[in-house]
Design a protein around this motif. Structure first.
Motif, PDB file in Angstrom:
ATOM      1  N   GLU A 151       3.547   2.676   0.512  1.00 19.38           N
ATOM      2  CA  GLU A 151       4.357   3.871   0.706  1.00 19.38           C
ATOM      3  C   GLU A 151       4.307   4.227   2.197  1.00 19.38           C
ATOM      4  OE1 GLU A 151       6.087   5.469  -1.700  1.00 19.38           O
ATOM      5  OE2 GLU A 151       5.407   3.968  -3.149  1.00 19.38           O
ATOM      6  N   ASP A 152       5.255   5.039   2.643  1.00 21.03           N
ATOM      7  CA  ASP A 152       5.301   5.434   4.050  1.00 21.03           C
ATOM      8  C   ASP A 152       3.980   6.035   4.524  1.00 21.03           C
ATOM      9  OD1 ASP A 152       7.907   4.565   4.045  1.00 21.03           O
ATOM     10  OD2 ASP A 152       8.795   6.550   4.359  1.00 21.03           O
ATOM     11  N   HIS A 153       3.405   6.949   3.734  1.00 23.52           N
ATOM     12  CA  HIS A 153       2.164   7.597   4.153  1.00 23.52           C
ATOM     13  C   HIS A 153       1.013   6.595   4.257  1.00 23.52           C
ATOM     14  CE1 HIS A 153       1.509   7.743  -0.233  1.00 23.52           C
ATOM     15  NE2 HIS A 153       0.221   7.784   0.073  1.00 23.52           N
ATOM     16  N   GLU A 154       1.033   5.530   3.449  1.00 21.84           N
ATOM     17  CA  GLU A 154      -0.020   4.511   3.529  1.00 21.84           C
ATOM     18  C   GLU A 154       0.111   3.688   4.818  1.00 21.84           C
ATOM     19  OE1 GLU A 154      -1.059   3.187  -0.966  1.00 21.84           O
ATOM     20  OE2 GLU A 154       1.035   2.866  -0.352  1.00 21.84           O
ATOM     21  N   ILE A 155       1.348   3.363   5.187  1.00 16.13           N
ATOM     22  CA  ILE A 155       1.570   2.615   6.433  1.00 16.13           C
ATOM     23  C   ILE A 155       1.191   3.486   7.622  1.00 16.13           C
ATOM     24  CG2 ILE A 155       3.290   1.514   7.918  1.00 16.13           C
ATOM     25  CD1 ILE A 155       4.781   0.709   5.352  1.00 16.13           C
ATOM     26  N   ARG A 156       1.617   4.731   7.591  1.00 18.47           N
ATOM     27  CA  ARG A 156       1.298   5.666   8.675  1.00 18.47           C
ATOM     28  C   ARG A 156      -0.222   5.789   8.828  1.00 18.47           C
ATOM     29  NH1 ARG A 156       3.878   9.377  11.669  1.00 18.47           N
ATOM     30  NH2 ARG A 156       5.869   9.212  10.622  1.00 18.47           N
ATOM     31  N   SER A 157      -0.927   5.897   7.715  1.00 20.59           N
ATOM     32  CA  SER A 157      -2.385   6.000   7.745  1.00 20.59           C
ATOM     33  C   SER A 157      -3.024   4.705   8.259  1.00 20.59           C
ATOM     34  CB  SER A 157      -2.910   6.331   6.344  1.00 20.59           C
ATOM     35  OG  SER A 157      -4.310   6.342   6.334  1.00 20.59           O
ATOM     36  N   ALA A 158      -2.558   3.559   7.778  1.00 17.52           N
ATOM     37  CA  ALA A 158      -3.117   2.262   8.196  1.00 17.52           C
ATOM     38  C   ALA A 158      -2.931   2.042   9.697  1.00 17.52           C
ATOM     39  CB  ALA A 158      -2.478   1.133   7.409  1.00 17.52           C
ATOM     40  N   LEU A 159      -1.794   2.492  10.242  1.00 16.96           N
ATOM     41  CA  LEU A 159      -1.514   2.329  11.663  1.00 16.96           C
ATOM     42  C   LEU A 159      -2.074   3.475  12.504  1.00 16.96           C
ATOM     43  CD1 LEU A 159       2.189   1.068  11.418  1.00 16.96           C
ATOM     44  CD2 LEU A 159       0.129  -0.301  11.853  1.00 16.96           C
ATOM     45  N   LYS A 160      -2.684   4.455  11.823  1.00 19.82           N
ATOM     46  CA  LYS A 160      -3.266   5.627  12.496  1.00 19.82           C
ATOM     47  C   LYS A 160      -2.224   6.360  13.344  1.00 19.82           C
ATOM     48  CE  LYS A 160      -8.017   3.922  12.558  1.00 19.82           C
ATOM     49  NZ  LYS A 160      -7.898   3.040  11.466  1.00 19.82           N
TER      50      LYS A 160
END
Length: 191
Positions: free
Chosen positions: A140-149
């Motif tokens: 999900e978008d929030h997971e990618i955003r979190s993974a990329l910090k």
């Protein structure tokens, strides 16, 4: 009135779709500097998830895209491998901003960390473009955003590097984001 020329950098890790993106949106035949991958590069280049890749950019990609009567973008695609990063400072010089491409597949997501760090460290406005050209995204978008910090101030778009309209929308988003960060005449620059 002459349109305003704007320099945009298209960056990201090895195999994220930079050459494809520049080629898909450019209104002129793009300049590419692709060479065949060689046996000598196999121990250096991580081909996990891009095993069928046969070419790589060794200097830059260049294209042009008119946004409207007032703005023409000049696109400079960076090489993705570490050994060619010495060119990034020259390619980024004078750029309004960067579109950092990310391949969201689990084996490839980490290939764009260094590009994000590069633009963060130099305070060059950027937008993260999640390239959906493989048609699949396990996150999900929030997971990618979190993974990329990524902070909430960093725009995040999904696109397909092969699709002109998808890329055009991402470039417009980048241009809006970068222009909004420019200081107003007479006011101190934002930090």
């Amino acid at each position: 009135m002459e349109p305003q020329s704007v320099k945009i950098v298209v960056a990201g890790g090895f195999g994220t779709g930079k050459t494809t993106l520049v080629g898909s949106v450019s209104e002129i035949p793009p300049l590419t500097t692709e060479e065949l991958l060689t046996e000598a590069s196999k121990p250096v280049d991580d081909l996990a998830g891009v095993e069928s890749k046969t070419n790589t950019t060794v200097a830059l990609d260049f294209g042009r895209r008119t946004i409207n009567e007032e703005v023409v973008l000049y696109l400079f695609g960076t090489p993705g491998q570490d050994r060619f990063w010495f060119m990034w400072d020259e390619l980024a010089l004078g750029a309004l901003g960067a579109l950092v491409l990310v391949d969201p597949r689990p084996a490839r997501l980490n290939s764009s960390f260094a590009a994000i760090d590069y633009f963060e460290a130099r305070r060059i406005p950027y937008v993260v473009g999640v390239n959906m050209f493989h048609g699949v995204c396990a996150y999900e978008d929030h997971e990618i955003r979190s993974a990329l910090k990524l902070g909430t101030e960093v725009p995040f778009v999904r696109l397909d590097a092969r699709d002109r309209e998808s890329v055009r929308r991402a470039l417009i988003r980048l241009t809006e984001h970068a222009l909004a960060r420019l200081p107003v005449v007479g006011e101190p620059a934002a930090r």
